[in-house]
Design a protein around this motif. Structure first.
Motif, mmCIF file in Angstrom:
data_model
loop_
_atom_site.group_PDB
_atom_site.id
_atom_site.type_symbol
_atom_site.label_atom_id
_atom_site.label_comp_id
_atom_site.label_asym_id
_atom_site.label_seq_id
_atom_site.Cartn_x
_atom_site.Cartn_y
_atom_site.Cartn_z
ATOM 1 N N GLU A 2 0.840 -1.106 0.107
ATOM 2 C CA GLU A 2 0.056 0.156 0.027
ATOM 3 C C GLU A 2 0.792 1.422 -0.028
ATOM 4 N N ARG A 3 2.160 1.125 0.754
ATOM 5 C CA ARG A 3 2.906 2.375 0.764
ATOM 6 C C ARG A 3 3.477 2.622 -0.636
ATOM 7 N N LYS A 4 3.975 1.363 -1.114
ATOM 8 C CA LYS A 4 4.651 1.704 -2.383
ATOM 9 C C LYS A 4 3.724 2.222 -3.423
ATOM 10 N N GLU A 5 2.178 1.683 -3.379
ATOM 11 C CA GLU A 5 1.331 2.185 -4.384
ATOM 12 C C GLU A 5 1.119 3.713 -4.221
ATOM 13 N N LEU A 6 1.051 4.065 -2.718
ATOM 14 C CA LEU A 6 0.904 5.442 -2.664
ATOM 15 C C LEU A 6 1.863 6.363 -2.739
ATOM 16 N N GLN A 7 3.283 6.187 -2.730
ATOM 17 C CA GLN A 7 4.516 6.590 -2.947
ATOM 18 C C GLN A 7 4.367 6.829 -4.758
#
Length: 113
Positions: free
Chosen positions: A15-20
């Motif tokens: 999720e953090r990678k997608e958000l970044q």
């Protein structure tokens, strides 16, 4: 239990990678939009600057022409005044000093009495 924690941790990292990634895409899109707007604005400013330079040149030209016209008009007025008011010595007097005739325009004869 450990496998569940590992799966949750991996899910949060994804999720953090997608958000970044979405943030990077948003920043890139905003940068492109800003550059496009600045380019568009610069074209308008450059056109306004060129128009102002042309107007300044035209104003200078018109000022010079107006000054030349005023000078020439003043010369014409002076010539007309000089023509319309000849010196007394150039006037032709009749023998009895009753009439004065203009040397160039005889129809401008004046009766003095």
């Amino acid at each position: 239990m450990l496998s569940r924690l590992l799966k949750e941790h991996q899910a949060k990292q994804n999720e953090r990678k997608e958000l970044q990634e979405k943030r990077r895409e948003a920043i890139a899109a905003a940068t492109c939009l800003t550059e496009a707007l600045v380019d568009h604005l610069n074209v308008g400013v450059a056109q306004a600057y060129m128009n102002q330079r042309k107007l300044d040149h035209e104003v200078k030209t018109l000022q010079v022409q107006a000054a030349q016209f005023a000078k020439q008009t003043g010369q014409w007025i002076g010539m007309v005044e000089n023509f319309n008011q000849p010196e007394i010595s150039t006037l032709v007097w009749d023998e009895k000093c009753v009439f004065v005739t203009h040397p160039i325009l005889p129809e401008r004869t004046l009766k003095l009495i």
